[in-house]
Design a protein around this motif. Structure first.
Motif, mmCIF file in Angstrom:
data_model
loop_
_atom_site.group_PDB
_atom_site.id
_atom_site.type_symbol
_atom_site.label_atom_id
_atom_site.label_comp_id
_atom_site.label_asym_id
_atom_site.label_seq_id
_atom_site.Cartn_x
_atom_site.Cartn_y
_atom_site.Cartn_z
ATOM 1 N N GLY A 138 -1.850 30.281 0.566
ATOM 2 C CA GLY A 138 -1.814 30.856 1.909
ATOM 3 C C GLY A 138 -0.412 31.013 2.494
ATOM 4 N N TRP A 139 0.516 30.147 2.117
ATOM 5 C CA TRP A 139 1.863 30.218 2.685
ATOM 6 C C TRP A 139 2.636 31.445 2.234
ATOM 7 N N THR A 140 2.235 32.068 1.147
ATOM 8 C CA THR A 140 2.977 33.234 0.658
ATOM 9 C C THR A 140 2.824 34.437 1.580
ATOM 10 N N ALA A 141 1.798 34.433 2.413
ATOM 11 C CA ALA A 141 1.639 35.521 3.371
ATOM 12 C C ALA A 141 2.722 35.476 4.440
ATOM 13 N N TRP A 142 3.359 34.333 4.654
ATOM 14 C CA TRP A 142 4.394 34.175 5.672
ATOM 15 C C TRP A 142 5.801 34.439 5.140
ATOM 16 N N VAL A 143 5.962 34.551 3.856
ATOM 17 C CA VAL A 143 7.294 34.710 3.272
ATOM 18 C C VAL A 143 7.944 36.023 3.721
ATOM 19 N N PRO A 170 7.253 38.155 6.432
ATOM 20 C CA PRO A 170 7.631 38.218 7.855
ATOM 21 C C PRO A 170 8.789 37.291 8.219
ATOM 22 N N VAL A 171 8.799 36.085 7.674
ATOM 23 C CA VAL A 171 9.896 35.159 7.978
ATOM 24 C C VAL A 171 11.207 35.687 7.398
#
Length: 107
Positions: free
Chosen positions: A16-21, A23-24
């Motif tokens: 799930g954390w890869t979806a934030w890579v 945008p960040v």
């Protein structure tokens, strides 16, 4: 057989954390390429305006070139020609010219 397919498809999804890579990463790039240099320019301009003193030759944001005759808290009085004085808002001073940096055009 249905249970084996369901378990196999769940294991192939990324965490799930890869979806934030993305945008960040875009926010970091935006900050370092646009916001940070703009903050540096604003800080340098504030230092120039705070350091204004009588006798400095300046250029206003409107393009007027003059010598500072009087400095107030909010305004500066510029002499743009002999006997011609104008008041300008202090924050509109765009640049402080170095003395003797340009030769007069009429020489």
């Amino acid at each position: 057989m249905i249970e084996i397919l369901a378990a196999g498809s769940a294991a192939s999804q990324p965490p799930g954390w890869t979806a934030w890579v993305l945008p960040v990463g875009m926010l970091l790039i935006f900050f370092f390429l646009i916001i940070r240099p703009q903050m540096r320019q604003q800080k340098a301009h504030a230092e120039r305006v705070a350091g204004l003193k009588r006798g400095d030759e300046v250029v206003t944001a409107g393009g007027l070139v003059g010598k500072i005759v009087k400095v107030d808290e909010r305004f500066v009085e510029l002499e743009i020609a002999k006997g011609v004085r104008v008041r300008a808002v202090r924050s509109t001073i765009g640049e402080v010219l170095q003395p003797g940096s340009a030769a007069p055009a009429n020489d």
